[in-house]
Design a protein around this motif. Sequence first.
Motif, PDB file in Angstrom:
ATOM      1  N   THR A  94     -49.866 -40.939  -2.356  1.00  0.00           N
ATOM      2  CA  THR A  94     -50.805 -40.000  -1.730  1.00  0.00           C
ATOM      3  C   THR A  94     -52.242 -40.485  -1.809  1.00  0.00           C
ATOM      4  N   GLY A  95     -52.525 -41.362  -2.800  1.00  0.00           N
ATOM      5  CA  GLY A  95     -53.891 -41.794  -3.038  1.00  0.00           C
ATOM      6  C   GLY A  95     -54.736 -40.764  -3.755  1.00  0.00           C
ATOM      7  N   ILE A  96     -54.118 -39.648  -4.150  1.00  0.00           N
ATOM      8  CA  ILE A  96     -54.832 -38.570  -4.843  1.00  0.00           C
ATOM      9  C   ILE A  96     -54.471 -38.613  -6.321  1.00  0.00           C
ATOM     10  N   ALA A  97     -55.478 -38.576  -7.176  1.00  0.00           N
ATOM     11  CA  ALA A  97     -55.288 -38.759  -8.618  1.00  0.00           C
ATOM     12  C   ALA A  97     -54.336 -37.734  -9.218  1.00  0.00           C
ATOM     13  N   PHE A  98     -53.497 -38.215 -10.090  1.00  0.00           N
ATOM     14  CA  PHE A  98     -52.588 -37.404 -10.908  1.00  0.00           C
ATOM     15  C   PHE A  98     -53.445 -36.802 -12.019  1.00  0.00           C
ATOM     16  N   ASP A  99     -53.714 -35.478 -11.940  1.00  0.00           N
ATOM     17  CA  ASP A  99     -54.671 -34.848 -12.854  1.00  0.00           C
ATOM     18  C   ASP A  99     -54.295 -33.396 -13.114  1.00  0.00           C
ATOM     19  N   THR A 100     -55.224 -32.622 -13.682  1.00  0.00           N
ATOM     20  CA  THR A 100     -54.957 -31.229 -14.031  1.00  0.00           C
ATOM     21  C   THR A 100     -55.699 -30.250 -13.116  1.00  0.00           C
ATOM     22  N   ALA A 101     -56.159 -30.714 -11.969  1.00  0.00           N
ATOM     23  CA  ALA A 101     -56.819 -29.839 -11.008  1.00  0.00           C
ATOM     24  C   ALA A 101     -55.781 -29.027 -10.219  1.00  0.00           C
ATOM     25  N   GLU A 102     -56.240 -27.997  -9.516  1.00  0.00           N
ATOM     26  CA  GLU A 102     -55.363 -27.252  -8.620  1.00  0.00           C
ATOM     27  C   GLU A 102     -55.055 -28.104  -7.388  1.00  0.00           C
ATOM     28  N   HIS A 103     -53.816 -28.030  -6.922  1.00  0.00           N
ATOM     29  CA  HIS A 103     -53.407 -28.776  -5.733  1.00  0.00           C
ATOM     30  C   HIS A 103     -52.522 -27.904  -4.848  1.00  0.00           C
ATOM     31  N   VAL A 104     -52.555 -28.179  -3.553  1.00  0.00           N
ATOM     32  CA  VAL A 104     -51.698 -27.491  -2.582  1.00  0.00           C
ATOM     33  C   VAL A 104     -50.796 -28.521  -1.907  1.00  0.00           C
ATOM     34  N   VAL A 105     -49.499 -28.293  -2.008  1.00  0.00           N
ATOM     35  CA  VAL A 105     -48.486 -29.144  -1.387  1.00  0.00           C
ATOM     36  C   VAL A 105     -47.969 -28.461  -0.127  1.00  0.00           C
ATOM     37  N   GLU A 106     -47.857 -29.215   0.946  1.00  0.00           N
ATOM     38  CA  GLU A 106     -47.234 -28.689   2.161  1.00  0.00           C
ATOM     39  C   GLU A 106     -46.251 -29.721   2.706  1.00  0.00           C
ATOM     40  N   LEU A 107     -45.035 -29.263   2.975  1.00  0.00           N
ATOM     41  CA  LEU A 107     -43.973 -30.097   3.528  1.00  0.00           C
ATOM     42  C   LEU A 107     -43.359 -29.377   4.713  1.00  0.00           C
ATOM     43  N   TRP A 108     -43.086 -30.095   5.797  1.00  0.00           N
ATOM     44  CA  TRP A 108     -42.336 -29.479   6.871  1.00  0.00           C
ATOM     45  C   TRP A 108     -41.433 -30.507   7.531  1.00  0.00           C
ATOM     46  N   GLU A 109     -40.307 -30.008   7.965  1.00  0.00           N
ATOM     47  CA  GLU A 109     -39.234 -30.856   8.471  1.00  0.00           C
ATOM     48  C   GLU A 109     -39.207 -30.824  10.002  1.00  0.00           C
ATOM     49  N   ASP A 110     -38.964 -31.971  10.596  1.00  0.00           N
ATOM     50  CA  ASP A 110     -38.760 -32.094  12.037  1.00  0.00           C
ATOM     51  C   ASP A 110     -37.337 -32.595  12.237  1.00  0.00           C
ATOM     52  N   THR A 111     -36.398 -31.665  12.396  1.00  0.00           N
ATOM     53  CA  THR A 111     -34.996 -32.068  12.489  1.00  0.00           C
ATOM     54  C   THR A 111     -34.713 -32.846  13.773  1.00  0.00           C
ATOM     55  N   THR A 112     -35.458 -32.550  14.834  1.00  0.00           N
ATOM     56  CA  THR A 112     -35.240 -33.243  16.110  1.00  0.00           C
ATOM     57  C   THR A 112     -35.454 -34.741  15.961  1.00  0.00           C
ATOM     58  N   ASN A 113     -36.472 -35.110  15.181  1.00  0.00           N
ATOM     59  CA  ASN A 113     -36.818 -36.527  15.009  1.00  0.00           C
ATOM     60  C   ASN A 113     -36.425 -37.084  13.646  1.00  0.00           C
ATOM     61  N   SER A 114     -35.637 -36.330  12.874  1.00  0.00           N
ATOM     62  CA  SER A 114     -35.117 -36.782  11.570  1.00  0.00           C
ATOM     63  C   SER A 114     -36.214 -37.276  10.654  1.00  0.00           C
ATOM     64  N   ARG A 115     -37.245 -36.455  10.485  1.00  0.00           N
ATOM     65  CA  ARG A 115     -38.354 -36.828   9.607  1.00  0.00           C
ATOM     66  C   ARG A 115     -38.946 -35.590   8.965  1.00  0.00           C
ATOM     67  N   TRP A 116     -39.743 -35.849   7.929  1.00  0.00           N
ATOM     68  CA  TRP A 116     -40.527 -34.809   7.273  1.00  0.00           C
ATOM     69  C   TRP A 116     -41.991 -35.202   7.328  1.00  0.00           C
ATOM     70  N   TYR A 117     -42.867 -34.195   7.288  1.00  0.00           N
ATOM     71  CA  TYR A 117     -44.297 -34.427   7.163  1.00  0.00           C
ATOM     72  C   TYR A 117     -44.761 -33.848   5.836  1.00  0.00           C
TER      73      TYR A 117
END
Length: 202
Positions: free
Chosen positions: A130-153
């Motif tokens: 991700t290039g984002i430091a592994f730390d103790t700050a608050e973080h927001v994760v977002e994942l979404w799937e595109d089944t038509t194209n067999s990928r995730w974002y």
Amino acid sequence: YAQAVGSNSAPTGFGELFQENGTGSLVASTSTTPAYRNYATSTTINTTAGYNISVNNSWMTGRNIHFRAKFKLNESTLLRAIVGVTSASLTNVTGSDSGSGYTVALMANPAATTFKWIARDNTTTTTTDTGIAFDTAEHVVELWEDTTNSRWYASLDGSTPVALTATVPAANNAVGPMIGIQTLEAAAKNIRFAALMADLDF
């Protein structure tokens, strides 16, 4: 949807399909932070803690999953943490830097200084930095799937979404949400989440 509100009890939302592991407790909101549900491992090495769907009730098939969670780690050394979706148990998915089962998630591991995306098809894991430091700050994760194209974002803290195309779970591989942590020393480790959302096509 689940959030850390109310008394010192399990988070509201999702209901009986979900289970708490380790010690869960409410951390009250302040003028600058939301209420958090904190999960603490024991002080025994390799023990785990977190909030996850029962492996026997993994329910996301179909589907075009959308997952979003706000979390923070209280420590940043000698631990492995995961936030995302998986078919594996908490112990198995945090037991290796490669994860386990069918998984798409953000991972913190002791061999890295930045958070990594992992995509696993139950056999092989592909890792993306991700290039984002592994730390103790608050973080927001977002994942979404595109089944038509067999990928995730995947996006961390609103960053430009990254397309995950290699070794991703197929649309018929059942997975469920998970937020969890494993201690890699004889000391308790803590992970907190303020809110977790997951939905899919019907």
